[in-house]
Write a protein that holds these residues in place. Structure first.
Motif, PDB file in Angstrom:
ATOM      1  N   ARG A   1      -8.971   5.067  -2.637  1.00 11.23           N
ATOM      2  CA  ARG A   1      -9.344   5.221  -4.165  1.00 11.23           C
ATOM      3  C   ARG A   1     -10.533   5.056  -4.645  1.00 11.23           C
ATOM      4  NH1 ARG A   1      -4.503   4.073  -7.013  1.00 11.23           N
ATOM      5  NH2 ARG A   1      -3.771   4.562  -5.591  1.00 11.23           N
TER       6      ARG A   1
ATOM      7  N   ARG B   1     -16.624  -5.361  -1.057  1.00  6.89           N
ATOM      8  CA  ARG B   1     -15.654  -6.483  -1.675  1.00  6.89           C
ATOM      9  C   ARG B   1     -14.695  -7.584  -0.929  1.00  6.89           C
ATOM     10  NH1 ARG B   1     -10.853  -6.439  -3.406  1.00  6.89           N
ATOM     11  NH2 ARG B   1      -8.784  -6.256  -2.767  1.00  6.89           N
TER      12      ARG B   1
ATOM     13  N   GLN C   1      -1.356  -1.901  -0.187  1.00  5.86           N
ATOM     14  CA  GLN C   1      -1.744  -1.553  -1.108  1.00  5.86           C
ATOM     15  C   GLN C   1      -3.076  -1.769  -0.847  1.00  5.86           C
ATOM     16  OE1 GLN C   1      -0.168  -0.552  -3.761  1.00  5.86           O
ATOM     17  NE2 GLN C   1       1.475   0.423  -2.789  1.00  5.86           N
ATOM     18  N   THR C   2      -4.451  -2.643  -0.514  1.00  9.92           N
ATOM     19  CA  THR C   2      -5.256  -3.208  -1.093  1.00  9.92           C
ATOM     20  C   THR C   2      -6.341  -1.909  -0.683  1.00  9.92           C
ATOM     21  OG1 THR C   2      -4.393  -4.910  -0.983  1.00  9.92           O
ATOM     22  CG2 THR C   2      -6.879  -4.279  -0.288  1.00  9.92           C
TER      23      THR C   2
ATOM     24  N   SER D   1      -4.802   1.426   0.239  1.00 13.64           N
ATOM     25  CA  SER D   1      -5.210   2.523  -0.911  1.00 13.64           C
ATOM     26  C   SER D   1      -6.022   2.506  -2.168  1.00 13.64           C
ATOM     27  CB  SER D   1      -4.030   2.820  -1.042  1.00 13.64           C
ATOM     28  OG  SER D   1      -3.071   1.720  -2.057  1.00 13.64           O
ATOM     29  N   THR D   2      -6.177   0.933  -2.489  1.00 14.69           N
ATOM     30  CA  THR D   2      -6.911   1.083  -3.103  1.00 14.69           C
ATOM     31  C   THR D   2      -8.562   0.984  -3.516  1.00 14.69           C
ATOM     32  OG1 THR D   2      -5.465  -0.688  -3.884  1.00 14.69           O
ATOM     33  CG2 THR D   2      -7.493  -0.625  -5.476  1.00 14.69           C
ATOM     34  N   GLN D   3      -9.039   0.983  -1.913  1.00 16.91           N
ATOM     35  CA  GLN D   3     -10.251   1.453  -1.325  1.00 16.91           C
ATOM     36  C   GLN D   3     -10.932   2.080  -1.374  1.00 16.91           C
ATOM     37  OE1 GLN D   3     -11.396  -2.876  -2.594  1.00 16.91           O
ATOM     38  NE2 GLN D   3     -12.907  -1.693  -1.451  1.00 16.91           N
TER      39      GLN D   3
END
Length: 122
Positions: free
Chosen positions: A9, A120, A2-3, A5-7
């Motif tokens: 995005r 990040r 999830q991290t 895919s968030t990055q």
């Protein structure tokens, strides 16, 4: 995952924002349109390459979790073909594109990925 895919995005959001900036500059600066067209072509190729790499990496991550999913490589041939197509268009149409702009644009996703991942990590 999830991290990741968030990055990614976030990286694609910055990529599309920079594509919009180049399109606005293309409209505003008619004297440097050839370079900006080249930069736009390279950036589109870079964005497509980033999407292919993201999809393949996502699939490898899913294969690590679920043994029924089979990973099929990292898409290196597809990414080489996309970059080669951008370079071919540059060489075939020298009146519309310059090689320096395309090469700078092809490294957009890599640069944005490094910058966002470094931000990040801090």
């Amino acid at each position: 995952m999830q991290t990741f895919s968030t990055q990614m995005r976030l990286v694609f959001m910055y990529a599309f924002l920079s594509l919009a900036v180049v399109a606005i500059l293309w409209a505003a600066l008619p004297g440097s349109r050839v370079f900006l067209q080249s930069l736009f072509l390279g950036m589109i190729g870079s964005t497509i390459n980033g999407a292919v790499l993201f999809a393949k990496t996502w699939r490898v991550g899913q294969a690590a979790v679920d043994p029924r999913i089979r990973a099929r490589g990292t898409g290196m041939l597809q990414r080489f073909l996309i970059a080669s197509m951008a370079i071919y268009c540059t060489i075939a149409f020298p009146q519309y594109f310059v090689l320096s702009g395309v090469l700078i644009g092809l490294f957009l996703i890599q640069l944005l990925s490094v910058v966002t991942f470094l931000i990040r990590s801090f």
